[in-house]
Design a protein around this motif. Structure first.
Motif, PDB file in Angstrom:
ATOM      1  N   UNK A  49       0.821  -1.213   0.000  1.00  0.00           N
ATOM      2  CA  UNK A  49       0.000   0.000   0.000  1.00  0.00           C
ATOM      3  C   UNK A  49       0.861   1.272   0.000  1.00  0.00           C
ATOM      4  N   UNK A  50       1.889   1.310   0.851  1.00  0.00           N
ATOM      5  CA  UNK A  50       2.754   2.496   0.916  1.00  0.00           C
ATOM      6  C   UNK A  50       3.508   2.700  -0.401  1.00  0.00           C
ATOM      7  N   UNK A  51       3.948   1.606  -1.028  1.00  0.00           N
ATOM      8  CA  UNK A  51       4.647   1.723  -2.319  1.00  0.00           C
ATOM      9  C   UNK A  51       3.708   2.218  -3.404  1.00  0.00           C
ATOM     10  N   UNK A  52       2.479   1.688  -3.419  1.00  0.00           N
ATOM     11  CA  UNK A  52       1.498   2.129  -4.411  1.00  0.00           C
ATOM     12  C   UNK A  52       1.157   3.604  -4.228  1.00  0.00           C
ATOM     13  N   UNK A  53       0.912   4.012  -2.996  1.00  0.00           N
ATOM     14  CA  UNK A  53       0.589   5.419  -2.735  1.00  0.00           C
ATOM     15  C   UNK A  53       1.756   6.330  -3.102  1.00  0.00           C
ATOM     16  N   UNK A  54       2.970   5.896  -2.807  1.00  0.00           N
ATOM     17  CA  UNK A  54       4.147   6.691  -3.189  1.00  0.00           C
ATOM     18  C   UNK A  54       4.236   6.839  -4.696  1.00  0.00           C
TER      19      UNK A  54
END
Length: 132
Positions: A49-54
């Motif tokens: 999730x954090x990688x996608x949002x970044x």
């Protein structure tokens, strides 16, 4: 495989707070995506999730994904838990050693720089003498 960041849906997640993703964004900007995100065949996010949002905040239009055939809520939740639990950060000593090694590689020791200067100096002298 690559997929449009806008085609990936985010359903209910364990992590409610993504935290400060600025450092992750800087890392992705400098090094790219080091680990692909994980989705299922329905294009639902399972892990990352954090990688996608970044990636979205960086303006990326696509991202590398791994597709796992996990459709049941149990399977998806188990994978999300596993991805977030089974990691180990570097210890403070390991991190300090790594940065020390990096600094040594980036900044050669003074003696090495001096020897390199002399080597270049003599190469210039001998190179000129050959041309004369």
């Amino acid at each position: 495989m690559r997929m449009s960041v806008h085609d990936i849906s985010i359903k209910t997640r364990i992590r409610r707070n993504l935290g400060d993703i600025g450092a992750l964004m800087e890392s992705m900007k400098k090094f790219g995506l080091l680990n692909p995100i994980v989705i299922n065949s329905s294009k639902e996010l399972i892990a990352g999730h954090r990688r996608l949002e970044s990636a979205r905040r960086l303006g990326w239009t696509s991202i590398e994904v791994v597709v796992l055939e996990k459709e049941s809520e149990i399977d998806k939740l188990e994978l999300e838990i596993e991805e977030n639990v089974q990691r180990k950060s570097l210890t403070p000593d390991e991190l300090a050693d790594a940065y020390e090694r990096l600094e040594r590689l980036r900044t050669p020791r003074r003696m090495t720089r001096i020897l390199d200067w002399f080597r270049a100096f003599f190469q210039r002298i001998f190179h000129r003498n050959r041309e004369s």
